[in-house]
Design an enzyme around this catalytic site. Structure first.
Site, mmCIF file in Angstrom:
data_model
loop_
_atom_site.group_PDB
_atom_site.id
_atom_site.type_symbol
_atom_site.label_atom_id
_atom_site.label_comp_id
_atom_site.label_asym_id
_atom_site.label_seq_id
_atom_site.Cartn_x
_atom_site.Cartn_y
_atom_site.Cartn_z
ATOM 1 C CG HIS A 194 -0.426 -0.304 2.503
ATOM 2 N ND1 HIS A 194 0.108 0.650 3.324
ATOM 3 C CD2 HIS A 194 -0.291 -1.487 3.149
ATOM 4 C CE1 HIS A 194 0.552 0.071 4.426
ATOM 5 N NE2 HIS A 194 0.340 -1.212 4.358
ATOM 6 C CG HIS A 252 4.925 5.678 5.194
ATOM 7 N ND1 HIS A 252 5.120 5.617 6.564
ATOM 8 C CD2 HIS A 252 3.752 6.336 5.018
ATOM 9 C CE1 HIS A 252 4.098 6.208 7.175
ATOM 10 N NE2 HIS A 252 3.258 6.656 6.259
ATOM 11 C CG HIS A 254 0.465 8.568 2.370
ATOM 12 N ND1 HIS A 254 -0.345 7.479 2.611
ATOM 13 C CD2 HIS A 254 1.249 8.705 3.467
ATOM 14 C CE1 HIS A 254 -0.061 6.977 3.803
ATOM 15 N NE2 HIS A 254 0.904 7.699 4.347
ATOM 16 C CD GLU A 299 -2.318 9.630 4.181
ATOM 17 O OE1 GLU A 299 -3.208 8.816 3.888
ATOM 18 O OE2 GLU A 299 -1.572 9.495 5.174
ATOM 19 C CG HIS A 331 3.313 10.529 6.665
ATOM 20 N ND1 HIS A 331 2.149 9.820 6.481
ATOM 21 C CD2 HIS A 331 2.989 11.841 6.502
ATOM 22 C CE1 HIS A 331 1.154 10.669 6.211
ATOM 23 N NE2 HIS A 331 1.646 11.897 6.202
ATOM 24 C CB THR A 390 -2.994 8.318 7.705
ATOM 25 O OG1 THR A 390 -1.801 7.838 7.058
ATOM 26 C CG2 THR A 390 -2.696 9.630 8.418
ATOM 27 C CB THR A 391 -2.569 2.802 7.223
ATOM 28 O OG1 THR A 391 -1.467 2.737 8.139
ATOM 29 C CG2 THR A 391 -2.139 3.527 5.963
#
Length: 289
Positions: free
Chosen positions: A72, A99, A101, A111, A124, A207-208
């Site tokens: 992801h 990581h 996004h 995000e 992040h 956020t996951t």
């Protein structure tokens, strides 16, 4: 179960997974009241004088990280040597991983949003309180984790400092693929330290899924430049089902009465303009006739 969550972009008739508004089926915490990301409305932020500049220790330390497509996102483990303190944090925190996004080929993908604006990508850097040895333990502490968030903007020229990451992406297109990157430092990935005095702060969550609400969030105002071509390489990665890994962001969540704070450096554009005018006037007055 937790692995069965997905981003909106992954959902199809053949692959019916838990999209973001069903993440509470994957983990109940995702329906909490202190969720991330959020939209930051700058005029509603409160200036907090405790939000002094951060101290970044060992951020310039060069390491050979392993970059992995975890199905992801892409994630890089970081040796637990780089430590942040100051910045209004209650403790010092050590880096664990970073990581990203992103959207689709450089389209909106961050995000967090600022006054409704969504940037192409967000970085992040995840830290935990310095005395913990693993993230799971840190997440059990309501202030156990501190994440530094950075936005990207499209620039006309490539950002050479990102070569080690961009080059590695070509080798990890499929889920669980990983490769050792050329040596990098955290410093080279983020703006210069003098541009890191403007930031926003609020209490939120991962956020996951599990969406654990033990994160002190910091979002820096100064964006990181990447070219459109560099951003595009992220969209060539693949989810576990072989679909293009795009739109890897959770939609913004309700604030539920939380206050967002800003450092002294943030959102002072209006007063800076005024200051320049005042200085110019003062200089004008001091000119010899």
């Amino acid at each position: 179960h937790v692995s069965d969550w997905c981003y909106q972009s992954q959902f199809t008739c053949d692959h019916q997974c838990n999209v973001p508004d069903k993440w509470n089926h994957a983990n109940g915490d995702c329906a909490g009241s202190y969720q991330s990301p959020i939209n930051i409305v700058t005029r509603k932020t409160l200036k907090d004088d405790r939000l002094i500049p951060f101290q970044f220790d060992n951020y310039q330390e060069i390491f050979r990280g392993t970059i992995k497509n975890n199905g992801h996102s892409v994630q890089v483990g970081v040796p637990h040597l780089s430590i942040i303190s100051g910045g209004g944090l209650p403790n010092s925190y050590k880096a664990v991983q970073f990581h990203l996004h992103w959207g689709n080929n450089g389209g909106p993908g961050s995000e967090h949003t600022i006054d409704g604006e969504q940037y192409p990508m967000e970085l992040h850097i995840v830290h935990m309180k310095h005395h913990y040895t693993d993230l799971t333990t840190a997440l059990a502490d309501p202030e156990g984790v501190a994440v530094l968030g950075f936005f990207y903007e499209i620039s006309n020229s490539a950002n050479k400092k990102y070569d080690p990451i961009i080059n590695a992406l070509r080798s990890i297109k499929t889920k669980n693929a990983n490769i050792s990157m050329s040596p990098i430092s955290l410093t080279q990935l983020i703006p210069n330290e003098q541009n890191l005095t403007s930031f926003y702060r609020y209490k939120g969550s991962l956020t996951t899924p599990g969406c654990t609400e033990s994160v002190i969030w910091t979002l820096f105002e100064s964006p990181i430049p990447l070219s459109k071509d560099q951003l595009r390489v992220f969209s060539e990665l693949k989810f576990h089902d072989g679909k293009a890994m795009v739109g890897t962001f959770r939609p913004v969540q309700p604030l539920n009465g939380r206050q967002v704070y800003r450092s002294g450096g943030a959102a002072i554009l209006a007063s800076a303009t005024f200051l320049v005018a005042a200085v110019a006037t003062a200089l004008g007055l001091s000119q010899p006739n």
